[in-house]
Scaffold this motif. Structure first.
Motif, PDB file in Angstrom:
ATOM      1  N   UNK A  50       0.848  -1.193   0.000  1.00 31.92           N
ATOM      2  CA  UNK A  50       0.000   0.000   0.000  1.00 31.92           C
ATOM      3  C   UNK A  50       0.883   1.241   0.000  1.00 31.92           C
ATOM      4  N   UNK A  51       0.491   2.210  -0.790  1.00 29.97           N
ATOM      5  CA  UNK A  51       1.201   3.480  -0.904  1.00 29.97           C
ATOM      6  C   UNK A  51       0.224   4.611  -0.626  1.00 29.97           C
ATOM      7  N   UNK A  52       0.742   5.681  -0.022  1.00 31.47           N
ATOM      8  CA  UNK A  52      -0.094   6.835   0.286  1.00 31.47           C
ATOM      9  C   UNK A  52       0.607   8.120  -0.083  1.00 31.47           C
ATOM     10  N   UNK A  53      -0.046   8.909  -0.927  1.00 33.10           N
ATOM     11  CA  UNK A  53       0.412  10.267  -1.200  1.00 33.10           C
ATOM     12  C   UNK A  53      -0.111  11.138  -0.057  1.00 33.10           C
ATOM     13  N   UNK A  76       4.847   7.783   0.478  1.00 33.35           N
ATOM     14  CA  UNK A  76       5.031   6.845   1.581  1.00 33.35           C
ATOM     15  C   UNK A  76       4.386   5.508   1.197  1.00 33.35           C
ATOM     16  N   UNK A  77       4.949   4.417   1.672  1.00 38.32           N
ATOM     17  CA  UNK A  77       4.319   3.138   1.384  1.00 38.32           C
ATOM     18  C   UNK A  77       5.168   1.973   1.805  1.00 38.32           C
ATOM     19  N   UNK A  78       4.555   0.807   1.747  1.00 36.46           N
ATOM     20  CA  UNK A  78       5.315  -0.369   2.094  1.00 36.46           C
ATOM     21  C   UNK A  78       4.486  -1.622   2.260  1.00 36.46           C
ATOM     22  N   UNK A  79       5.103  -2.569   2.934  1.00 27.77           N
ATOM     23  CA  UNK A  79       4.554  -3.907   3.092  1.00 27.77           C
ATOM     24  C   UNK A  79       3.427  -3.976   4.111  1.00 27.77           C
ATOM     25  N   UNK A  80       2.571  -4.945   3.884  1.00 29.59           N
ATOM     26  CA  UNK A  80       1.525  -5.276   4.846  1.00 29.59           C
ATOM     27  C   UNK A  80       2.146  -6.065   5.990  1.00 29.59           C
ATOM     28  N   UNK A  81       1.571  -5.909   7.162  1.00 28.00           N
ATOM     29  CA  UNK A  81       1.987  -6.672   8.336  1.00 28.00           C
ATOM     30  C   UNK A  81       0.837  -7.590   8.743  1.00 28.00           C
ATOM     31  N   UNK A  82       1.149  -8.673   9.423  1.00 28.69           N
ATOM     32  CA  UNK A  82       0.133  -9.636   9.858  1.00 28.69           C
ATOM     33  C   UNK A  82      -0.937  -8.954  10.705  1.00 28.69           C
ATOM     34  N   UNK A  83      -0.546  -7.945  11.465  1.00 30.70           N
ATOM     35  CA  UNK A  83      -1.484  -7.261  12.365  1.00 30.70           C
ATOM     36  C   UNK A  83      -2.392  -6.253  11.659  1.00 30.70           C
ATOM     37  N   UNK A  84      -2.145  -5.948  10.390  1.00 29.17           N
ATOM     38  CA  UNK A  84      -2.979  -4.982   9.673  1.00 29.17           C
ATOM     39  C   UNK A  84      -4.351  -5.580   9.380  1.00 29.17           C
ATOM     40  N   UNK A  92      -2.514   3.977   5.804  1.00 29.79           N
ATOM     41  CA  UNK A  92      -2.447   5.000   6.848  1.00 29.79           C
ATOM     42  C   UNK A  92      -1.256   4.767   7.779  1.00 29.79           C
ATOM     43  N   UNK A  93      -0.996   3.502   8.145  1.00 29.07           N
ATOM     44  CA  UNK A  93       0.144   3.183   9.016  1.00 29.07           C
ATOM     45  C   UNK A  93       1.453   3.571   8.347  1.00 29.07           C
ATOM     46  N   UNK A  94       1.621   3.186   7.096  1.00 31.55           N
ATOM     47  CA  UNK A  94       2.857   3.503   6.382  1.00 31.55           C
ATOM     48  C   UNK A  94       3.040   5.019   6.254  1.00 31.55           C
ATOM     49  N   UNK A  95       1.952   5.732   5.960  1.00 31.27           N
ATOM     50  CA  UNK A  95       2.033   7.196   5.838  1.00 31.27           C
ATOM     51  C   UNK A  95       2.468   7.822   7.158  1.00 31.27           C
ATOM     52  N   UNK A  96       1.897   7.364   8.248  1.00 29.36           N
ATOM     53  CA  UNK A  96       2.260   7.912   9.560  1.00 29.36           C
ATOM     54  C   UNK A  96       3.705   7.548   9.926  1.00 29.36           C
ATOM     55  N   UNK A  97       4.079   6.265   9.738  1.00 25.92           N
ATOM     56  CA  UNK A  97       5.430   5.833  10.096  1.00 25.92           C
ATOM     57  C   UNK A  97       6.506   6.605   9.330  1.00 25.92           C
ATOM     58  N   UNK A 136      -2.898  15.919   5.329  1.00 23.45           N
ATOM     59  CA  UNK A 136      -2.248  16.324   6.580  1.00 23.45           C
ATOM     60  C   UNK A 136      -3.023  17.489   7.192  1.00 23.45           C
ATOM     61  N   UNK A 137      -3.027  17.582   8.514  1.00 26.82           N
ATOM     62  CA  UNK A 137      -3.675  18.734   9.146  1.00 26.82           C
ATOM     63  C   UNK A 137      -2.923  20.026   8.819  1.00 26.82           C
ATOM     64  N   UNK A 138      -3.599  21.171   8.876  1.00 28.71           N
ATOM     65  CA  UNK A 138      -2.913  22.441   8.633  1.00 28.71           C
ATOM     66  C   UNK A 138      -1.713  22.592   9.579  1.00 28.71           C
ATOM     67  N   UNK A 139      -0.607  23.082   9.043  1.00 25.10           N
ATOM     68  CA  UNK A 139       0.587  23.313   9.853  1.00 25.10           C
ATOM     69  C   UNK A 139       1.359  22.065  10.225  1.00 25.10           C
ATOM     70  N   UNK A 140       1.032  20.923   9.617  1.00 28.26           N
ATOM     71  CA  UNK A 140       1.703  19.657   9.957  1.00 28.26           C
ATOM     72  C   UNK A 140       3.202  19.742   9.644  1.00 28.26           C
ATOM     73  N   UNK A 141       3.987  19.186  10.562  1.00 29.17           N
ATOM     74  CA  UNK A 141       5.435  19.128  10.379  1.00 29.17           C
ATOM     75  C   UNK A 141       5.846  17.675  10.202  1.00 29.17           C
ATOM     76  N   UNK A 142       6.517  17.397   9.109  1.00 26.28           N
ATOM     77  CA  UNK A 142       6.983  16.036   8.838  1.00 26.28           C
ATOM     78  C   UNK A 142       8.286  15.779   9.580  1.00 26.28           C
ATOM     79  N   UNK A 143       8.480  14.516   9.962  1.00 28.13           N
ATOM     80  CA  UNK A 143       9.688  14.089  10.661  1.00 28.13           C
ATOM     81  C   UNK A 143      10.294  12.939   9.881  1.00 28.13           C
ATOM     82  N   UNK A 144      11.526  13.105   9.454  1.00 28.84           N
ATOM     83  CA  UNK A 144      12.188  12.086   8.651  1.00 28.84           C
ATOM     84  C   UNK A 144      12.382  10.808   9.480  1.00 28.84           C
ATOM     85  N   UNK A 145      12.156   9.670   8.833  1.00 29.58           N
ATOM     86  CA  UNK A 145      12.310   8.380   9.517  1.00 29.58           C
ATOM     87  C   UNK A 145      13.585   7.692   9.048  1.00 29.58           C
TER      88      UNK A 145
END
Length: 184
Positions: A50-53, A76-84, A92-97, A136-145
């Motif tokens: 799953x990928x998320x713009x 953002x995007x990536x692999x599915x996990x067993x818990x998804x 949504x998880x990949x976008x947040x992570x 993203x909410x207004x004023x959102x600040x991204x944090x590099x992972x």
């Protein structure tokens, strides 16, 4: 409902916007029928991802990651996990992570599908990518992972090279979805 069952339901209900994506949708469904493990990276011929713009609150900009292996600006995007529980949850998880942004609003989707060769299982493996967009909410600040070399906001119409057409298409479809959603 299992993640596998969710993927079948999502792709069965999705109306592909182009003939090429309709062919991919049918291919993804056949892959799901043929492989019980199609949702997991262990599925060697290929697996669903799953990928998320991630778009700014007004849809003017898209947040892209400089992917360490692909060496391209990608969503953002990536692999599915067993818990998804669902493809939407993976998106949504990949976008947040990968963005570090809390409070992302996933838009109804998917918005696109894409198939690309990856390095999971050399010499050849496929990501069967189901693509979404989030606001993203207004004023959102991204944090590099740890999963990124860089993370930046770009105008949707000015996605830099190196990137790809799938990234540009998804950003534009996400922008259009933001413009068509009800206010409030």
């Amino acid at each position: 409902m299992s993640l596998h069952d969710d993927a079948v339901a999502v792709l069965s209900a999705w109306a592909a916007p182009t003939p090429e994506e309709e062919a991919l949708r049918a291919e993804f469904l056949e892959h799901l029928r043929a492989h019980d493990d199609a949702m997991l990276r262990e599925c060697v011929p290929g697996h669903l991802t799953a990928t998320t713009a991630v778009l700014s609150h007004d849809g003017a900009q898209v947040l892209l990651t400089l992917h360490p292996k692909a060496k391209r600006w990608l969503p953002m995007g990536g692999h599915c996990e067993v818990s998804d529980a669902s493809l939407a949850a993976v998106a949504l998880r990949e976008a947040w992570e990968e963005s570090g942004i809390s409070g992302l609003e996933l838009l109804p989707g998917p918005l696109a599908v894409d198939k690309h060769s990856v390095w999971c299982h050399p010499p050849q493996c496929w990501h069967l990518d189901v693509e979404y967009a989030a606001v993203a909410p207004p004023g959102a600040t991204a944090v590099i992972s740890d999963e990124s070399l860089d993370l930046r906001w770009f105008p949707v119409d000015e996605i830099p090279e190196p990137s790809d057409e799938a990234t540009r298409r998804l950003a534009k479809r996400g922008q259009a979805a933001i413009g068509s959603r009800p206010l409030g």
